[in-house]
Design an enzyme around this catalytic site. Structure first.
Site, PDB file in Angstrom:
ATOM      1  CE1 TYR A 139       7.319 -27.097  -3.218  1.00 50.35           C
ATOM      2  CE2 TYR A 139       9.200 -28.227  -4.175  1.00 50.35           C
ATOM      3  CZ  TYR A 139       8.197 -28.174  -3.239  1.00 50.35           C
ATOM      4  OH  TYR A 139       8.065 -29.192  -2.324  1.00 50.35           O
ATOM      5  CG  PHE A 162      12.009 -28.889   7.958  1.00 52.46           C
ATOM      6  CD1 PHE A 162      12.949 -27.976   7.540  1.00 52.46           C
ATOM      7  CD2 PHE A 162      11.501 -28.765   9.237  1.00 52.46           C
ATOM      8  CE1 PHE A 162      13.375 -26.955   8.381  1.00 52.46           C
ATOM      9  CE2 PHE A 162      11.915 -27.763  10.090  1.00 52.46           C
ATOM     10  CZ  PHE A 162      12.859 -26.849   9.654  1.00 52.46           C
ATOM     11  N   GLY A 211      17.966 -27.185  14.933  1.00 53.51           N
ATOM     12  CA  GLY A 211      17.470 -26.243  15.932  1.00 53.51           C
ATOM     13  C   GLY A 211      18.311 -26.193  17.194  1.00 53.51           C
TER      14      GLY A 211
END
Length: 290
Positions: A70, A215, A220
């Site tokens: 990262y 995640f 959505g």
């Protein structure tokens, strides 16, 4: 640093002992989004990144997940800047096994000498003598699994790693890994809208392995105006994202969600999900909607 803020909502998520001895509050924080675009380079606002990390601990978060890739290393260095010297109850997990050549580019590398190098660098960057949970970020198909995990086992024997975890694996791969060395956690993609790793989660439940869904907030279309999450959130006083996290926390006692953000305001919204209590009907409705 001490966790002496007035209120610690993350503690409402309950606790779990990683590997049977590292106790964490189940709602953690994922530090991937603290870097620049494409998980590459420094953040636009480094000071805000430091504030996010400090606020996470103030809110009761005791499990922070990061990786050498990262940034690379940007996330680990920010964690050290914000939180070192670390509180006794803070567990920092990191990963190795994905190398970077630019924004959005991820390539598995599991050569033993590479994994050892990355572990040593993570120890230095984080300012740790031992990493509580060290995860193989991806299994490298070009290197025998026994060689990859064998090197992590050696690092554990040397006292540089306390526990070993896996990421993005199948049930078969978990069992193959456990034949080489003890495994205490699995980090796979999983959320209310994508439960393709259900079999892996169930395997983790049966074997008391921590399941770390990355995640975790993927609402959505489920959160669209008039959608199923929107309808429940309106009556519940919770945001769709909070409902998605509350659903994960209720789904399994081995579940350790790690929602990430680069904003203090968004962090506070996410952590508040630990205090959301779903009824049986709401939990079923959310599962059915997805």
């Amino acid at each position: 640093m001490t966790n002496d803020a007035g209120k610690h909502p993350a503690k409402a998520s309950g606790t779990y002992r990683i590997g049977g001895d590292l106790q964490v509050d189940r709602l953690g924080y994922g530090a991937m989004q603290l870097t620049g675009p494409g998980v590459w380079g420094d953040p636009k606002d480094p000071a805000e990144a430091v504030r996010v990390l400090r606020r996470a601990y103030e809110l009761g978060v005791t499990f922070i997940d990061t990786a050498d890739s990262y940034g690379p290393f940007v996330s680990e260095l920010l964690i050290r800047e914000a939180l070192h010297p670390y509180a006794d109850d803070l567990v920092i997990a990191t990963k190795a096994g994905l190398t970077r050549s630019g924004p959005g580019d991820w390539r598995p590398v599991g050569r033993p000498e590479y994994l050892r190098q990355q572990c040593e660098l993570s120890l230095r960057h984080l300012g740790l003598e031992a990493i509580g949970l060290y995860q193989l970020h991806r299994i490298d198909p070009q290197v025998p699994l026994a060689d990859q995990l064998g090197e992590l086992a050696l690092l554990k024997q040397e006292g540089k790693i306390r526990h070993i975890g896996l990421s993005e694996v199948t049930v078969e791969q978990i069992e193959a890994a456990r034949a080489v060395t003890p495994i205490v956690s699995v980090q796979n993609l999983y959320n209310l809208a994508d439960r393709s790793a259900e079999a892996v989660l169930e395997h983790c439940e049966r074997n008391d392995l921590a399941f770390i869904p990355w995640f975790p907030i993927a609402t959505g279309n489920l959160a669209r105006p008039g959608g199923p999450l929107d309808a429940i959130s309106t009556g519940h006083g919770a945001t769709p994202a909070q409902l998605a996290l509350a659903w994960l926390l209720r789904r399994s006692p081995v579940m350790l969600p790690i929602p990430g953000t680069s904003s203090v305001a968004h962090l506070e919204e996410n952590v508040a999900a630990a205090e959301v209590r779903l009824t049986d009907d709401e939990y079923a409705a959310l599962a059915k909607a997805a």
